[in-house]
Design an enzyme around this catalytic site. Structure first.
Site, PDB file in Angstrom:
ATOM      1  N   GLU A 152       1.883   6.296  10.975  1.00  0.00           N
ATOM      2  CA  GLU A 152       2.937   5.619  10.211  1.00  0.00           C
ATOM      3  C   GLU A 152       4.269   5.687  10.960  1.00  0.00           C
ATOM      4  O   GLU A 152       4.450   6.476  11.868  1.00  0.00           O
ATOM      5  CB  GLU A 152       3.077   6.278   8.834  1.00  0.00           C
ATOM      6  N   ARG A 153       5.199   4.846  10.536  1.00  0.00           N
ATOM      7  CA  ARG A 153       6.515   4.810  11.165  1.00  0.00           C
ATOM      8  C   ARG A 153       7.312   6.061  10.783  1.00  0.00           C
ATOM      9  O   ARG A 153       7.210   6.541   9.665  1.00  0.00           O
ATOM     10  CB  ARG A 153       7.280   3.560  10.715  1.00  0.00           C
TER      11      ARG A 153
ATOM     12  N   LYS B  52       0.825  -1.209   0.000  1.00  0.00           N
ATOM     13  CA  LYS B  52       0.000   0.000   0.000  1.00  0.00           C
ATOM     14  C   LYS B  52       0.861   1.261   0.000  1.00  0.00           C
ATOM     15  O   LYS B  52       0.633   2.182  -0.781  1.00  0.00           O
ATOM     16  CB  LYS B  52      -0.936   0.012   1.212  1.00  0.00           C
TER      17      LYS B  52
END
Length: 476
Positions: free
Chosen positions: A192-193, A166
């Site tokens: 998110e990271r 994705k």
């Protein structure tokens, strides 16, 4: 720092701290409104910004902190800021990475004086302001343009479990669409990271498209309030360019499911009873608050492409089903295709678009897309028989269908610009006319005698023809 409006006058004190949720008592007996921002003074550093979510009684509110609440103590002074959270918008935020409060998080200089601010809470455009457009938004990615076309001002989402591609697809879409389409891009990274945010910033900087892009991140290690509001911050920036600058905006969100998760955390901390499968009771309204503001108005459009994590690959999950209901195009990523290295791993049968209509895309495109789907569906029906008895047991007609379906699936793979460092293959963007011509040629049998590998990870069909010629010359 946030702007303080002229009517900020209410003061109070912190009475309770429950992680990211705090209770505040206002002595005047007049309470700030729900969604209004407040500032909690700290012994050291900047005040902590929070957002009012509940009125507990005539003198007490419960608020969600948008930063780390460590070090707060009961009795700390609090002041109302007199308005919802306001974030910077306009040209000053282009090329910058911001947090959910609109503060620079890229170690760059502060935003210039005079930068306009806008509240993150707003109503969706009125029905009489909405503009209808039927202009197809070409991405240069074959399988999306063919089977799940996007429209300017529409909403599309990519659904998939962990590790099916994705984020890579989102990064490719940022790069190709900013290069292909004039306009502004706004990226929201929700939950998110930090590594992914850093990689995205470097990628955009190297590709030269950062100057037309604004990045907003509510990272995985941040409190749920920051992740919960990062999407609205990015949307507010996009709305400013649409409404004030009359620019077409591409809004990319990775990942909407993390926004739902953050809302669930906040809901639990606020003491609300969970709903279906443990989700917050306000699930539908929280998703609608974001999705319904993504719209076209006369002269300018916000086109949104979103990534949606599917927990345990369960597409019946309530959050996933609710997001589905707001979309024009649904791009479903398949773990099975990813395991076979069919990238992008877009499932040609599950991916759909309300815009795949002959009146919008043309009769030729529609007919070709339906034939591609029918051929691949027939192949999947025969896969069990092939696994048990072998392809030799099929009829001649079925063997031909299998041969063409396998070649179509390989033709719909494509190397990406953002993966060059990992694959060594130069990225491709493909015009829709070349995609249709290639699929049509395969359906008509031109590639029946070609090696399947000649069609794998290419742009247009001309590249496959060149590979076949090279193979024939090498063999002779």
């Amino acid at each position: 720092m946030l702007e303080v409006t002229h009517n900020a006058h209410l003061t109070g004190n912190l009475t309770a701290i429950h992680g990211s949720v705090v209770d505040i008592r206002f002595s005047e007996g007049v309470l700030p409104a729900v969604n209004e921002s407040i500032a909690i003074e700290r012994a050291e550093g900047e005040p902590l910004i929070a957002e009012v979510q509940q009125h507990l009684d005539s003198m007490t509110v419960r608020a969600v902190a948008l930063g780390n609440s460590a070090g707060l103590s009961r009795g700390a002074p609090v002041r109302a800021l007199g308005a919802p959270i306001r974030v910077p918008v306009g040209d000053a935020v282009l090329g910058r990475l911001l947090n959910a409060l609109g503060e620079p998080a890229d170690r760059g200089p502060g935003l210039p004086a005079g930068t306009p601010y806008r509240p993150i809470h707003a109503s969706a455009p009125a029905l009489d302001r909405l503009g209808a457009t039927q202009e197809i938004f070409h991405t240069g990615i074959k399988v999306i343009d063919l089977l799940a076309p996007l429209v300017k001002g529409g909403k599309a989402a990519m659904f998939g479990g962990a590790g099916v591609g994705k984020t890579v697809l989102i990064m490719e879409l940022i790069r190709t669409t900013v290069e292909r389409h004039s306009g502004i891009s706004v990226f929201a990274g929700i939950g998110e990271r930090s590594r992914e945010g850093h990689e995205l910033l470097l990628e955009l900087r190297e590709s030269g498209v950062l100057a037309r892009t604004a990045l907003v991140f509510g990272q995985m290690n941040e409190p749920p309030g920051a992740r919960w509001r990062a999407g609205l911050t990015a949307l507010t920036i996009a709305e400013h360019f649409r409404d004030e600058k009359h620019e077409n905006v591409l809004l990319l969100i990775d990942n909407v499911y993390r926004l739902v998760q953050a809302g669930g955390e906040v809901s639990g901390l606020l003491g609300r009873l969970p709903s279906r499968v443990g989700y917050q009771p306000t699930l539908a309204s929280e998703i609608a608050e974001l999705e319904e503001r993504i719209a076209s108005v006369a002269g300018a459009a916000i086109t949104s492409i979103q990534a949606v994590y599917v927990p345990a690959d369960d597409f019946t999950d309530p959050a996933v089903a609710e997001i589905f209901s707001h979309l024009d195009s649904s791009i479903v990523l398949s773990r099975e295709m990813a395991s076979e290295a069919m990238y992008p791993a877009v499932d040609p049968l599950s991916s759909t678009s309300t815009l795949l209509d002959p009146r919008l895309v043309g009769e030729s495109h529609y007919r070709t897309a339906q034939e591609v789907r029918k051929t691949i569906a027939h192949y999947r029906e025969l896969q069990e028989i092939i696994a048990l008895l072998g392809i030799e047991e099929l009829s001649a007609v079925d063997r031909q269908a299998v041969k063409r379906a396998r070649r179509l699936m390989r033709f719909l793979t494509q190397p990406f610009m953002v993966t060059v460092a990992f694959t060594g293959k130069e990225g491709r963007t493909v015009e829709i006319a070349d995609t249709l011509a290639g699929c049509r040629a395969i359906l008509d049998g031109e590639a029946d005698d070609w090696a399947e590998g000649s069609l794998y990870m290419i742009g247009g069909l001309e590249e496959a023809r060149a590979r076949e010629r090279a193979s024939a010359e090498a063999a002779s």
